[in-house]
Design an enzyme around this catalytic site. Structure first.
Site, short mmCIF file in Angstrom:
data_model
loop_
_atom_site.label_atom_id
_atom_site.label_comp_id
_atom_site.label_asym_id
_atom_site.label_seq_id
_atom_site.Cartn_x
_atom_site.Cartn_y
_atom_site.Cartn_z
N HIS A 457 0.83 -1.08 0.18
CA HIS A 457 0.13 -0.12 -0.24
C HIS A 457 0.87 1.06 0.14
CE1 HIS A 457 -3.67 -2.21 1.88
NE2 HIS A 457 -3.05 -2.97 1.02
N ARG A 518 -7.42 3.41 -0.85
CA ARG A 518 -6.81 2.05 -0.16
C ARG A 518 -5.27 2.29 -0.50
NH1 ARG A 518 -5.87 -3.19 -1.45
NH2 ARG A 518 -5.63 -4.61 0.74
N GLY A 537 -8.05 -2.89 -4.21
CA GLY A 537 -8.95 -3.10 -3.25
C GLY A 537 -8.61 -4.58 -2.50
N GLU A 542 -11.19 -0.96 -8.02
CA GLU A 542 -12.34 0.02 -8.79
C GLU A 542 -11.46 0.96 -9.54
OE1 GLU A 542 -12.93 3.01 -5.17
OE2 GLU A 542 -12.89 1.09 -4.45
N TYR A 552 -13.71 8.92 -1.42
CA TYR A 552 -14.13 7.44 -2.24
C TYR A 552 -14.15 6.46 -1.27
CZ TYR A 552 -13.51 10.56 -6.21
OH TYR A 552 -13.49 11.38 -7.14
#
Length: 671
Positions: A457, A518, A537, A542, A552
């Site tokens: 991430h 994310r 995700g 997305e 979002y």
């Protein structure tokens, strides 16, 4: 008054309970004593409907003891409504205020939560998985709030697996340390969440997938929401549930049709003693892709060329059938589909991550684990190493040398190459001058630092917009709370001036352009100047159309999946324009060419193409399914086509340089 427990010594006293996020009080709506009146947050006024007493029996009483805080229907599921009700001593009326200031219902194991993390008056209360986020923390009215805690715990260590079966295992680890105290441990596999346990335990039961190969790791989290860097990954090879050495039967009935430079294949299903899981497609005896169905489309072939195709069936344990009888097909004399041809321009032994096409035709690309920049001459395939970028550090996951960008007017009016990379302490954006085909390392400037980093991430894409501003994607550093904090750089799309300063028209007076993300990576502008973004995700990817100041939804909403509070129905959350299952996506890079959006996917090993119609994505198609392994990056060429890079599985989840087999392709599109 001290921190409360299940049976506090001062039972009989009452106080307000203040939400740490909004500073509003736990309240029974309208001051009503009618049974089933919902609990809410409201401005603190000290009335009887805001006074709460923890009893020796573990109840939370209000209205001078006349009513109890109650979970409607005695539900033990998340998002259950919390209300007032006559006291009866049931398990759904028992509460414990823990040292991390969460209030847990022991019967369900869920915590008292302000719905959706909202802060407005009259926001409802429900139950949710205990995460110690600010909207789950409660301050007793006459106690001082805890001091600010910004120090993260140390990474967990000593991971070990025991009782390993094809479906489950026990994971153990050694405790982290923290200046205040560890509250939770979050368990992951290759960036996907597996679960959370309280700090009182150093073990977790894992549900596994037979035959999977997982990299499992653990993060520590304290009550203030600070998340540690990840532990070292523990590689786990999950055994199959039963031995299987029997291959599937040979596929039959292979047939194909030709349309220009595209071939479509179909065949009859094979049989297997357990199950067929995929079919491998061979073109001229070379494996070019795989299919989970009884069909395959081979795109971008040479014109007027004869190809031999065959298909083999494969089961979950890697047993492969003999190949089918071959079928011979000849392509047409012209391209009739949207993708005309694909050519490998260069190979590499590291992971090509960021890529920019210079006005003179040269391609620059970053090598994530080798930490250097390569200049590629696409006409000859010749490569030149421009040097190692200093202070880059991998994360044994997704960090390293990541995105690249050049500004409009490059190189005459802005000779800088912009770079996003992971450092030993953070993620940051730097720039370095590109002069006469070389990088002037002495000119390197740090434009922005302090972006959260972790094993996964990290975000990392850069793109200049038609407004001349630099846009950057940042991951949440595996701390979902960052994504909803507009004063934090993580879990965002950022917007910078070319010199690294924040533009004065940004929505929050800082670098943040949009939030609630994310792990966003892909960025691309369409012909109307609108910004599209691609986001990883946990279970659903997305594609978003980014607007100034937009929220979002992460971590309360993932794609169209509600995760906390009111989830995706929360007022103000912006829904994605398209969602994908992880197994068919996990997409990293995007590009817009002639108002079509191209999306490169890793786990899905495919390229999506969508047409942009208004603010919708229509006519979504898939190309190269399994043909070129894991696809990471797509970028427009200067002649209106696509550059595409891949990333094999060998070194995709570590920081070891030069341990992969990758390539850069040019994809020619139909004009």
């Amino acid at each position: 008054m001290g921190i409360l427990g299940a049976a506090p010594a001062y039972a009989g006293e009452s106080a307000t309970l203040i939400s740490a996020d909004s500073q509003r009080c736990l309240d029974i709506a309208r001051g009503s004593q009618e049974p089933r009146t919902p609990a809410i947050i409201f401005d603190c006024h000290g009335g009887a409907n805001q006074q709460w007493e923890f009893t020796a029996a573990g109840e939370l009483r209000t209205f001078d003891g006349a009513r109890c805080l109650d979970i409607r229907g005695a539900s033990t599921q998340p998002q259950a409504v919390v209300q007032s009700y006559p006291c009866h001593g049931g398990a759904n009326q028992k509460w414990t205020l823990r040292p991390d200031r969460t209030i847990i219902n022991p019967a369900s194991g869920l915590c008292l939560t302000v719905k959706g993390g909202e802060t407005a008056n009259a926001t409802g209360i429900d139950t949710w998985r205990c995460e110690a986020t600010a909207h789950q923390q409660w301050i007793v009215g006459d106690t001082e709030p805890p001091p600010d805690d910004t120090e993260a715990p140390t990474p967990p260590s000593g991971l070990a697996i025991s009782a390993l079966t094809c479906r489950s295992a026990t994971l153990k680890w050694e405790a982290s340390t923290d200046n205040v105290g560890v509250a939770y441990y979050d368990i992951y596999r290759d960036g996907q969440a597996l679960g959370t346990v309280n700090a009182s335990t150093l073990t977790a039961q894992l549900a596994l997938t037979a035959g999977a190969s997982w990299g499992i790791y653990v993060n520590a989290r304290d009550a203030a929401g600070n998340v540690s860097q990840a532990s070292t990954s523990l590689q786990v090879q999950v055994p199959q549930c039963q031995a299987d050495t029997q291959p599937p039967s040979v596929p039959t009935g292979l047939r194909g049709t030709v349309a220009g430079t595209t071939v479509t294949l179909n065949w009859t299903a094979s049989t297997d003693n357990v199950a067929v899981t995929a079919y491998d497609i061979y073109r001229n005896s070379i494996a070019v892709g795989a299919s989970g169905t009884l069909g395959y489309t081979d795109t971008g072939l040479s014109a007027n060329t004869t190809y031999q195709y065959a298909v083999a069936a494969r089961d979950a344990q890697g047993n492969v059938s003999p190949r089918s009888a071959a079928v011979s097909l000849t392509s047409g004399n012209a391209c009739t589909d949207v993708i005309c041809s694909t050519a490998r321009v260069a190979q590499d032994t590291d992971i090509p991550w960021g890529l920019v096409a210079l006005p003179n035709g040269t391609v620059l690309y970053s090598r994530r684990d080798a930490k250097d920049i390569i200049a590629l001459n696409p006409a000859t395939g010749a490569k030149k190493n421009l040097g190692v970028i200093p202070n880059v550090q991998g994360t044994d996951g997704e960090g390293g040398l990541l995105g690249l960008a050049i500004a409009p007017g490059f190189p005459a009016s802005n000779p800088w190459l912009y770079i996003y990379h992971t450092s030993p302490t953070d993620n940051r954006i730097v720039r370095v001058r590109y002069v006469n085909g070389t990088l002037d390392m002495a000119s390197l400037e740090v434009l922005l630092k302090g972006i959260g980093r972790n094993k996964y991430h990290n975000g990392g894409r850069l793109r200049f917009g038609p407004d001349g501003k630099l846009y950057a994607t940042t991951g949440d550093a595996q701390n979902g709370a960052y994504a909803q904090d507009v004063n934090h750089l993580s879990g965002k799309v950022l917007r910078l001036n070319a010199n690294g300063t924040p533009p004065p028209d940004n929505p929050f007076g800082n670098y943040v352009w949009s939030y609630g993300h994310r792990n966003p990576q892909g960025l691309a502008f369409d012909s109307l100047g609108r910004l599209w973004e691609q986001e990883f995700g946990d279970s659903q990817d997305e594609t978003n159309l980014i607007v100034k100041g937009g929220n979002y939804g992460w971590p309360n909403c993932e794609g169209v999946i509600s995760r906390s509070g009111t989830g995706c129905a929360t007022t103000g959350y912006i829904a994605p324009k398209y969602t994908y299952r992880n197994t068919e996506a996990s997409c990293s890079g995007i590009a817009v060419v002639r108002n079509s959006l191209y999306v490169a996917c890793l786990l899905g090993k495919r390229l999506y193409r969508s047409e942009i119609s208004g603010d919708r994505l229509v006519n979504v198609r898939q190309f190269f399914v399994g043909t070129y392994d894991r696809l990471r990056t797509v970028e427009p060429t200067i002649d209106g086509n696509l550059w595409m890079t891949n990333s094999d599985a060998a070194g995709d989840k570590d920081s070891i340089p030069n341990n992969t087999d990758t390539a850069i392709y040019k994809v020619t599109l139909k004009p």
